[in-house]
Design a protein around this motif. Sequence first.
Motif, PDB file in Angstrom:
ATOM      1  N   TYR A   1      87.639  -6.669  -5.349  1.00 55.09           N
ATOM      2  CA  TYR A   1      87.592  -7.762  -4.397  1.00 55.09           C
ATOM      3  C   TYR A   1      86.147  -8.010  -3.979  1.00 55.09           C
ATOM      4  O   TYR A   1      85.355  -7.076  -3.863  1.00 55.09           O
ATOM      5  CB  TYR A   1      88.430  -7.441  -3.164  1.00 55.09           C
ATOM      6  CG  TYR A   1      89.910  -7.299  -3.419  1.00 55.09           C
ATOM      7  CD1 TYR A   1      90.624  -8.286  -4.087  1.00 55.09           C
ATOM      8  CD2 TYR A   1      90.603  -6.177  -2.975  1.00 55.09           C
ATOM      9  CE1 TYR A   1      91.983  -8.159  -4.317  1.00 55.09           C
ATOM     10  CE2 TYR A   1      91.974  -6.040  -3.192  1.00 55.09           C
ATOM     11  CZ  TYR A   1      92.650  -7.034  -3.867  1.00 55.09           C
ATOM     12  OH  TYR A   1      93.995  -6.904  -4.095  1.00 55.09           O
ATOM     13  N   PRO A   2      85.773  -9.257  -3.700  1.00 56.98           N
ATOM     14  CA  PRO A   2      84.399  -9.521  -3.271  1.00 56.98           C
ATOM     15  C   PRO A   2      84.133  -8.925  -1.891  1.00 56.98           C
ATOM     16  O   PRO A   2      84.953  -9.092  -0.972  1.00 56.98           O
ATOM     17  CB  PRO A   2      84.329 -11.052  -3.244  1.00 56.98           C
ATOM     18  CG  PRO A   2      85.741 -11.504  -3.123  1.00 56.98           C
ATOM     19  CD  PRO A   2      86.570 -10.486  -3.828  1.00 56.98           C
TER      20      PRO A   2
ATOM     21  N   ALA B   1      91.447 -10.176  -1.116  1.00 56.02           N
ATOM     22  CA  ALA B   1      90.597 -11.308  -1.468  1.00 56.02           C
ATOM     23  C   ALA B   1      90.736 -12.416  -0.434  1.00 56.02           C
ATOM     24  O   ALA B   1      91.802 -12.584   0.169  1.00 56.02           O
ATOM     25  CB  ALA B   1      90.980 -11.828  -2.845  1.00 56.02           C
ATOM     26  N   PRO B   2      89.683 -13.170  -0.209  1.00 54.03           N
ATOM     27  CA  PRO B   2      89.791 -14.330   0.683  1.00 54.03           C
ATOM     28  C   PRO B   2      90.893 -15.266   0.196  1.00 54.03           C
ATOM     29  O   PRO B   2      91.052 -15.501  -0.993  1.00 54.03           O
ATOM     30  CB  PRO B   2      88.419 -14.993   0.559  1.00 54.03           C
ATOM     31  CG  PRO B   2      87.511 -13.916   0.091  1.00 54.03           C
ATOM     32  CD  PRO B   2      88.336 -13.020  -0.775  1.00 54.03           C
TER      33      PRO B   2
ATOM     34  N   PHE C   1      83.252 -16.310   7.962  1.00 56.06           N
ATOM     35  CA  PHE C   1      83.572 -15.381   6.870  1.00 56.06           C
ATOM     36  C   PHE C   1      82.348 -15.311   5.962  1.00 56.06           C
ATOM     37  O   PHE C   1      81.952 -16.319   5.381  1.00 56.06           O
ATOM     38  CB  PHE C   1      84.782 -15.929   6.119  1.00 56.06           C
ATOM     39  CG  PHE C   1      85.531 -14.953   5.283  1.00 56.06           C
ATOM     40  CD1 PHE C   1      86.771 -14.489   5.677  1.00 56.06           C
ATOM     41  CD2 PHE C   1      85.022 -14.515   4.062  1.00 56.06           C
ATOM     42  CE1 PHE C   1      87.488 -13.604   4.877  1.00 56.06           C
ATOM     43  CE2 PHE C   1      85.723 -13.638   3.261  1.00 56.06           C
ATOM     44  CZ  PHE C   1      86.968 -13.178   3.681  1.00 56.06           C
ATOM     45  N   TYR C   2      81.744 -14.127   5.829  1.00 55.92           N
ATOM     46  CA  TYR C   2      80.505 -13.979   5.056  1.00 55.92           C
ATOM     47  C   TYR C   2      80.770 -13.226   3.761  1.00 55.92           C
ATOM     48  O   TYR C   2      81.363 -12.139   3.765  1.00 55.92           O
ATOM     49  CB  TYR C   2      79.462 -13.219   5.881  1.00 55.92           C
ATOM     50  CG  TYR C   2      78.062 -13.250   5.303  1.00 55.92           C
ATOM     51  CD1 TYR C   2      77.134 -14.189   5.726  1.00 55.92           C
ATOM     52  CD2 TYR C   2      77.657 -12.326   4.337  1.00 55.92           C
ATOM     53  CE1 TYR C   2      75.837 -14.231   5.207  1.00 55.92           C
ATOM     54  CE2 TYR C   2      76.381 -12.350   3.801  1.00 55.92           C
ATOM     55  CZ  TYR C   2      75.472 -13.305   4.241  1.00 55.92           C
ATOM     56  OH  TYR C   2      74.189 -13.327   3.728  1.00 55.92           O
TER      57      TYR C   2
ATOM     58  N   HIS D   1      94.140 -13.580   6.788  1.00 54.01           N
ATOM     59  CA  HIS D   1      93.239 -12.644   7.447  1.00 54.01           C
ATOM     60  C   HIS D   1      93.119 -12.893   8.943  1.00 54.01           C
ATOM     61  O   HIS D   1      92.738 -11.990   9.691  1.00 54.01           O
ATOM     62  CB  HIS D   1      91.843 -12.730   6.822  1.00 54.01           C
ATOM     63  CG  HIS D   1      91.761 -12.159   5.451  1.00 54.01           C
ATOM     64  ND1 HIS D   1      92.223 -12.817   4.334  1.00 54.01           N
ATOM     65  CD2 HIS D   1      91.261 -10.977   5.003  1.00 54.01           C
ATOM     66  CE1 HIS D   1      92.023 -12.080   3.255  1.00 54.01           C
ATOM     67  NE2 HIS D   1      91.441 -10.959   3.639  1.00 54.01           N
ATOM     68  N   VAL D   2      93.382 -14.096   9.391  1.00 53.90           N
ATOM     69  CA  VAL D   2      93.294 -14.453  10.813  1.00 53.90           C
ATOM     70  C   VAL D   2      94.616 -15.093  11.221  1.00 53.90           C
ATOM     71  O   VAL D   2      95.003 -16.136  10.679  1.00 53.90           O
ATOM     72  CB  VAL D   2      92.125 -15.420  11.083  1.00 53.90           C
ATOM     73  CG1 VAL D   2      92.034 -15.746  12.576  1.00 53.90           C
ATOM     74  CG2 VAL D   2      90.808 -14.832  10.583  1.00 53.90           C
TER      75      VAL D   2
END
Length: 426
Positions: free
Chosen positions: A378-379, A345-346, A398-399, A355-356
């Motif tokens: 998760y989205p 998940a974000p 992030f999309y 994530h980065v």
Amino acid sequence: MIDIRVKNRACRNIFRPLTVLFLGCLLLPLAGIAEKNDSVNSRAFHLWVASDSHLDGDLKKRKRPGGDAIIPRESLAEAIRQSEGYNNDAAPAFDWHIGLLLGDFSGTHAATPSEAEGREVVRQFGSLRTHKREDIYTLIGNTDASPGQEWARKWIDPAGENPGVSGVDKRKMTYPIDGTWERYSFRVGNMLFLMMSDRNDLAPPIGKQGKQRGNYPAGAVTMETFEWWKKMVESNPDSIIISAHHHMLRDTTVASDRWEGYGVGSKEEFVEKWQRLYPEVPFGERTPLHPEDWRYHGYFPDGAPEGASYLYFVGDRADAGLFESYLEEHPGAIDIWLGGHTHSAPGDTFGDKSHVEKKWGVNFINVAALTKNLVRKYPPNSRLLSFSPGSNTAKVAFYMHDDQLSPRGWYAEMAREIELGKPFEW
């Protein structure tokens, strides 16, 4: 007698303002179009990156262990339609020149993905309207594995070997590739892409060869691929180098260290949890199914479970660390490492990593995942990297592909700006 030259000059002086006004009215709309095209084609290079679409896993109608129904969806086609602006769900379209899809198209757990799922890969790629199929560059993930990687080479076709089946004609690639399905490179301006496929087709513990079920999650490349990568890096010191594999390197982004693929900090903790949940079952004699057992990946006792969430094998060397050691010894040797594999998940920072992240002078970016239904809910999400000529920074956007967490479109909380080793030119 009137001098004709003076008369002509007077006429020109009278009509020049009218001519300018007419041409201005005529060209003004075209100028707006030219400016828009310039923003797409000249001022910035837009790279769309995604992974883990797991087509079959998202298409099946079923229920989760908790009882909620899974609504079938086209994980890849939907993302394509949204990016190009015709999914009819209010998701904002965005410009991209090329895309990278970093593996795990298959959503099954069979020894070989089915021909039907291969046809589904081609069908969903057929959703492209304003881009050609060759604008998306691919590699093979661990769930795509089959003997000799024949399934992926036929249907995903990273090197354009089977255009009659996959629809990938390498002659139509805007940026021609050099290499094979296992490893290849291509250039965009002074940017060099190094694409490496996973080798889950090999024998255990490296891969699932000979197994009827399961997708061993630990990442693998051959020693030949590592040597190729090192040679390409060392022979291109003036390039911005982007490396891509299905997996991240160890301890770089969310849940990418030893045993973190199961949401525990060490093997001892994982064994303790196993014994607590399954007191009658010896450790390693069954695949965990209890929701508390794992967080990200399936457990396979003979498949190097400690390395489930990162690139674990180089050749037959377990937990080799060759990429990591090289980058530690040569900080900034590459600019970006792109991967996926670990769906999250974000905002997840398990293992104190997001994530980065930046390490050894390298920007590591986890782009997973497009799937929503395969494992946990998760989205679905992807990334857009934008590079401006003359700039040594790039934007990472992030999309979100559904509204589970936020409205479809850009998720501002995860936007990042990363630094490159040199300015981008093209």
